[in-house]
Design a protein around this motif. Structure first.
Motif, PDB file in Angstrom:
ATOM      1  N   ALA A   8      74.775  30.320  25.703  1.00  0.00           N
ATOM      2  CA  ALA A   8      74.131  31.585  25.349  1.00  0.00           C
ATOM      3  C   ALA A   8      75.140  32.700  25.571  1.00  0.00           C
ATOM      4  O   ALA A   8      76.193  32.508  26.204  1.00  0.00           O
ATOM      5  N   THR A   9      74.821  33.872  25.054  1.00  0.00           N
ATOM      6  CA  THR A   9      75.697  35.030  25.209  1.00  0.00           C
ATOM      7  C   THR A   9      74.868  36.217  25.681  1.00  0.00           C
ATOM      8  O   THR A   9      73.797  36.496  25.125  1.00  0.00           O
ATOM      9  N   LEU A  10      75.377  36.878  26.681  1.00  0.00           N
ATOM     10  CA  LEU A  10      74.732  38.091  27.187  1.00  0.00           C
ATOM     11  C   LEU A  10      75.582  39.285  26.768  1.00  0.00           C
ATOM     12  O   LEU A  10      76.759  39.373  27.124  1.00  0.00           O
ATOM     13  N   ARG A  11      74.977  40.193  26.002  1.00  0.00           N
ATOM     14  CA  ARG A  11      75.697  41.384  25.519  1.00  0.00           C
ATOM     15  C   ARG A  11      75.245  42.601  26.308  1.00  0.00           C
ATOM     16  O   ARG A  11      74.053  42.907  26.378  1.00  0.00           O
ATOM     17  N   VAL A  12      76.222  43.283  26.930  1.00  0.00           N
ATOM     18  CA  VAL A  12      75.945  44.480  27.722  1.00  0.00           C
ATOM     19  C   VAL A  12      76.487  45.681  26.951  1.00  0.00           C
ATOM     20  O   VAL A  12      77.707  45.846  26.816  1.00  0.00           O
ATOM     21  N   SER A  13      75.584  46.505  26.433  1.00  0.00           N
ATOM     22  CA  SER A  13      75.971  47.692  25.672  1.00  0.00           C
ATOM     23  C   SER A  13      75.533  48.926  26.443  1.00  0.00           C
ATOM     24  O   SER A  13      74.332  49.149  26.658  1.00  0.00           O
ATOM     25  N   ALA A  14      76.509  49.719  26.843  1.00  0.00           N
ATOM     26  CA  ALA A  14      76.215  50.922  27.629  1.00  0.00           C
ATOM     27  C   ALA A  14      77.355  51.914  27.455  1.00  0.00           C
ATOM     28  O   ALA A  14      78.453  51.534  27.024  1.00  0.00           O
ATOM     29  N   PRO A  15      77.127  53.190  27.769  1.00  0.00           N
ATOM     30  CA  PRO A  15      78.237  54.157  27.731  1.00  0.00           C
ATOM     31  C   PRO A  15      79.359  53.719  28.656  1.00  0.00           C
ATOM     32  O   PRO A  15      79.148  52.996  29.632  1.00  0.00           O
ATOM     33  N   SER A  16      80.554  54.145  28.338  1.00  0.00           N
ATOM     34  CA  SER A  16      81.738  53.679  29.081  1.00  0.00           C
ATOM     35  C   SER A  16      81.633  53.950  30.571  1.00  0.00           C
ATOM     36  O   SER A  16      82.119  53.171  31.391  1.00  0.00           O
ATOM     37  N   ILE A  17      80.973  55.042  30.955  1.00  0.00           N
ATOM     38  CA  ILE A  17      80.895  55.364  32.383  1.00  0.00           C
ATOM     39  C   ILE A  17      79.932  54.426  33.124  1.00  0.00           C
ATOM     40  O   ILE A  17      80.037  54.244  34.340  1.00  0.00           O
ATOM     41  N   ASP A  18      78.989  53.860  32.396  1.00  0.00           N
ATOM     42  CA  ASP A  18      78.013  52.952  33.025  1.00  0.00           C
ATOM     43  C   ASP A  18      78.278  51.481  32.725  1.00  0.00           C
ATOM     44  O   ASP A  18      77.561  50.611  33.229  1.00  0.00           O
ATOM     45  N   LEU A  19      79.285  51.202  31.899  1.00  0.00           N
ATOM     46  CA  LEU A  19      79.493  49.833  31.441  1.00  0.00           C
ATOM     47  C   LEU A  19      79.838  48.882  32.581  1.00  0.00           C
ATOM     48  O   LEU A  19      79.315  47.769  32.662  1.00  0.00           O
ATOM     49  N   GLU A  20      80.717  49.325  33.467  1.00  0.00           N
ATOM     50  CA  GLU A  20      81.114  48.457  34.582  1.00  0.00           C
ATOM     51  C   GLU A  20      79.938  48.158  35.499  1.00  0.00           C
ATOM     52  O   GLU A  20      79.739  47.012  35.928  1.00  0.00           O
ATOM     53  N   ALA A  21      79.152  49.182  35.821  1.00  0.00           N
ATOM     54  CA  ALA A  21      78.019  48.982  36.724  1.00  0.00           C
ATOM     55  C   ALA A  21      76.974  48.067  36.092  1.00  0.00           C
ATOM     56  O   ALA A  21      76.419  47.179  36.762  1.00  0.00           O
TER      57      ALA A  21
END
Length: 297
Positions: free
Chosen positions: A64-77
């Motif tokens: 499976a694949t988990l895609r995390v889409s968020a603004p760059s400032i929140d992407l790491e968290a």
């Protein structure tokens, strides 16, 4: 059994009954060659589709694949939160974040090898491998929705099922085509038998005058047509195998029709097809000739 023995055992007198040349002989030969060529290709198509479906099923079944889409400032968290959820989920054997180079390789077929991935707002992709027991997909989606709202789980079901269905349909189409080819061969050999007997009506009348039975007369025509069908189908199968051998291999990703070939025990079809043609021609011409001879007076 006596009829079959007369067909396949050598008998020089029977062989001399049927004229050696004629359009029916060539028609039988080239029809058998063409149909055998198509059958071998249909078998190769069905086998390739079956292998493709199996490969797709195996490659996507436990992943499976988990895609995390968020603004760059929140992407790491958000990525760290997603990894934390996965680490505490029962049934997941392993997971890892894809490197930028791997994501670029995934985009290469659509955008080319020089995609400026660093300048694009790319999501983080996490590859997931489940164990033999599997994990609760519904439960994992609920946890992600509550703890990592920027994450979307893709278990490949929406991609896997249509691809496998398409491959299964190609497999069915291949065997359906083989069935149609067999019916065409039966119809063609029936017409050829009628043409041969009608064109040799006077010879048949003479043979009956000297005491030849219909079984004896039929065996001569059946032997001739069965032999022509065998050698014609042998030629067609050989040409088909040569063509399949010359097609691009699966490693040649730039070419079409890759993987369309016979593998392993599938090559036995090159022997099955000529023998089947000979046997099918024998049955068809035997039944047809005896039926037609009863109408010839």
């Amino acid at each position: 059994m006596s009829g079959i023995r007369k067909v396949f055992l050598s008998d020089k007198y029977v062989n001399q009954i049927v004229p050696k040349n004629g359009f029916t002989t060539l028609l039988t030969f080239f029809t058998s060659a063409s149909m055998a060529f198509l059958i071998v290709f249909s078998v190769a198509l069905s086998s390739a589709a079956d292998r493709l479906a199996q490969n797709w099923s195996d490659s996507l079944k436990n992943s499976a694949t988990l895609r995390v889409s968020a603004p760059s400032i929140d992407l790491e968290a958000q990525t760290e939160a997603a990894l934390s959820v996965l680490s505490t989920t029962r049934g997941i054997a392993s997971f890892r974040v894809l490197k930028p180079e791997e994501q670029q390789a995934l985009l290469e077929p659509w955008f080319g090898p020089k995609v400026p991935i660093k300048n694009l707002p790319m999501p983080r992709l996490i590859s997931i491998e489940e164990d033999e027991n599997g994990y609760d997909r519904v439960g994992l989606r609920l946890r992600l929705a509550a703890e990592v709202p920027a994450a979307v789980l893709d278990d490949h079901t929406r991609w896997r099922e249509p691809l496998i269905k398409a491959a299964d349909r190609i497999w069915f189409l291949g065997w359906f085509s083989i069935g149609l080819i067999v019916l065409i061969v039966v119809a063609m050999m029936t017409l050829v038998t009628r043409a041969v007997l009608s064109s040799n009506k006077k010879i048949i009348e003479v043979l009956r005058l000297v005491g030849a039975t219909d079984q004896y007369i039929a065996s001569a025509f059946v032997r001739k047509l069965a032999n022509q069908a065998f050698f014609g189908s042998l030629l067609g199968s050989s040409l088909a195998s040569l063509t399949l051998f010359l097609l691009p291999s699966e490693t040649d990703q730039a070419a079409i029709l890759t993987g369309l070939r016979l593998e392993g025990t599938e090559w036995i079809w090159l022997g099955i097809v000529p023998l089947s043609f000979s046997f099918l021609t024998f049955l068809t011409t035997r039944i047809s000739s005896l039926s037609i001879l009863r109408t010839l007076t």
